[in-house]
Scaffold this motif. Structure first.
Motif, short mmCIF file in Angstrom:
data_model
loop_
_atom_site.label_atom_id
_atom_site.label_comp_id
_atom_site.label_asym_id
_atom_site.label_seq_id
_atom_site.Cartn_x
_atom_site.Cartn_y
_atom_site.Cartn_z
N GLU A 167 0.70 -1.23 -0.07
CA GLU A 167 -0.13 -0.03 -0.09
C GLU A 167 0.66 1.17 0.02
OE1 GLU A 167 -0.34 -2.43 2.23
OE2 GLU A 167 -2.08 -3.52 1.92
N PRO A 196 -3.51 5.28 -3.49
CA PRO A 196 -4.20 3.88 -4.15
C PRO A 196 -3.46 3.46 -5.27
CG PRO A 196 -4.68 6.40 -5.06
CD PRO A 196 -3.80 6.43 -3.80
N PRO A 197 -3.64 2.29 -5.72
CA PRO A 197 -2.61 1.16 -6.43
C PRO A 197 -2.62 1.77 -7.96
CG PRO A 197 -4.72 0.31 -6.04
CD PRO A 197 -4.75 1.19 -5.02
N ARG A 225 -0.89 10.74 3.41
CA ARG A 225 -1.73 10.14 2.37
C ARG A 225 -1.31 10.69 1.00
NH1 ARG A 225 -2.59 7.87 6.53
NH2 ARG A 225 -4.41 7.02 7.38
N THR A 235 -3.06 10.96 -2.81
CA THR A 235 -4.43 10.92 -3.68
C THR A 235 -4.23 11.38 -5.03
OG1 THR A 235 -5.17 13.28 -3.09
CG2 THR A 235 -5.73 11.36 -1.89
#
Length: 231
Positions: A115, A131-132, A222, A224
């Motif tokens: 992740e 996100p992958p 995080r 995005t």
């Protein structure tokens, strides 16, 4: 975080509190100290006295006009607007509810390990949850997840889980009563915000121009997908 925290800014022996912020905003909205005091249910004499204390510590906050062709009244000075903005930034940073206190770095994913993604940004290499399918991403670093270190006291990477590191220079400090919001130039589009205790400010000798190293955990960072741009 303590949900009952109240932001406070100090200048000398005078502390600017939420009650003071409410008074200034009421003056700005009503155009009158007398009207503001009445609206807030406070005595004019006490409100006037408190305003005097604040102006002695923080500079001119209210400009007063006597009656004339344009009418009388009062309005907030630029110093008052800046003081309220500092107060709001500190309160928002501590509560963690304002995106303004979330430094965003744009970069590209260069590697992955489950992740966690490795992202190259203008401030350096960052590891973040991503996100992958993302390639170009925005990495968000919350002020309350950043730890500041003196350049001579940075822990070894093997001795800490805070693997993200940003070398930079302090450019601004908004000092509260117990915490401070420190802005550090790390080479990004905007300074990295760090929320630290006043004890840390004193211990590290933080001041504009001071070189520091900021660290964060990858799991607290995080990423995005970044908005598409026309090339």
């Amino acid at each position: 975080m303590d949900p009952g925290f109240e932001a406070r800014l100090r200048a000398g022996d005078v502390t600017f509190t939420p009650r003071d912020a409410t008074l200034l905003r009421a003056i700005g909205e009503t155009g009158s100290l007398n009207a503001a005091a009445g609206e807030l249910g406070r005595s004019y004499a006490r409100a006037h006295g408190r305003l005097g204390e604040l102006e002695t510590a923080f500079g001119s906050l209210v400009e007063r006009h006597r009656g004339g062709s344009g009418g009388g009244g009062s309005h907030l000075t630029p110093d008052a607007e800046r003081l309220l903005a500092r107060f709001d930034r500190l309160q928002s940073a501590f509560s963690g509810t304002a995106s303004a206190e979330e430094t965003v770095l744009t970069g590209r994913v260069t590697g992955r390990e489950g992740e966690l993604a490795t992202v190259e940004t203008p401030a350096g290499t960052v590891r973040a949850l991503a996100p992958p399918a993302a390639d170009r991403v925005q990495v968000a670093v919350r002020a309350d997840t950043v730890t500041l270190h003196a350049t001579s006291e940075v822990p070894d990477e093997d001795a800490t889980s805070a693997r993200n590191r940003f070398a930079g220079t302090v450019v601004d400090i908004d000092r509260g009563e117990a915490v401070a919001l420190v802005s550090v130039d790390v080479g990004g589009d905007r300074p990295l915000a760090a929320l630290v205790t006043m004890e840390s400010v004193e211990r590290l000798g933080l001041a504009p121009g001071r070189e520091v190293v900021a660290t964060t955990k990858a799991t607290a960072t995080r990423a995005t997908p970044a908005p598409a741009v026309d090339e």
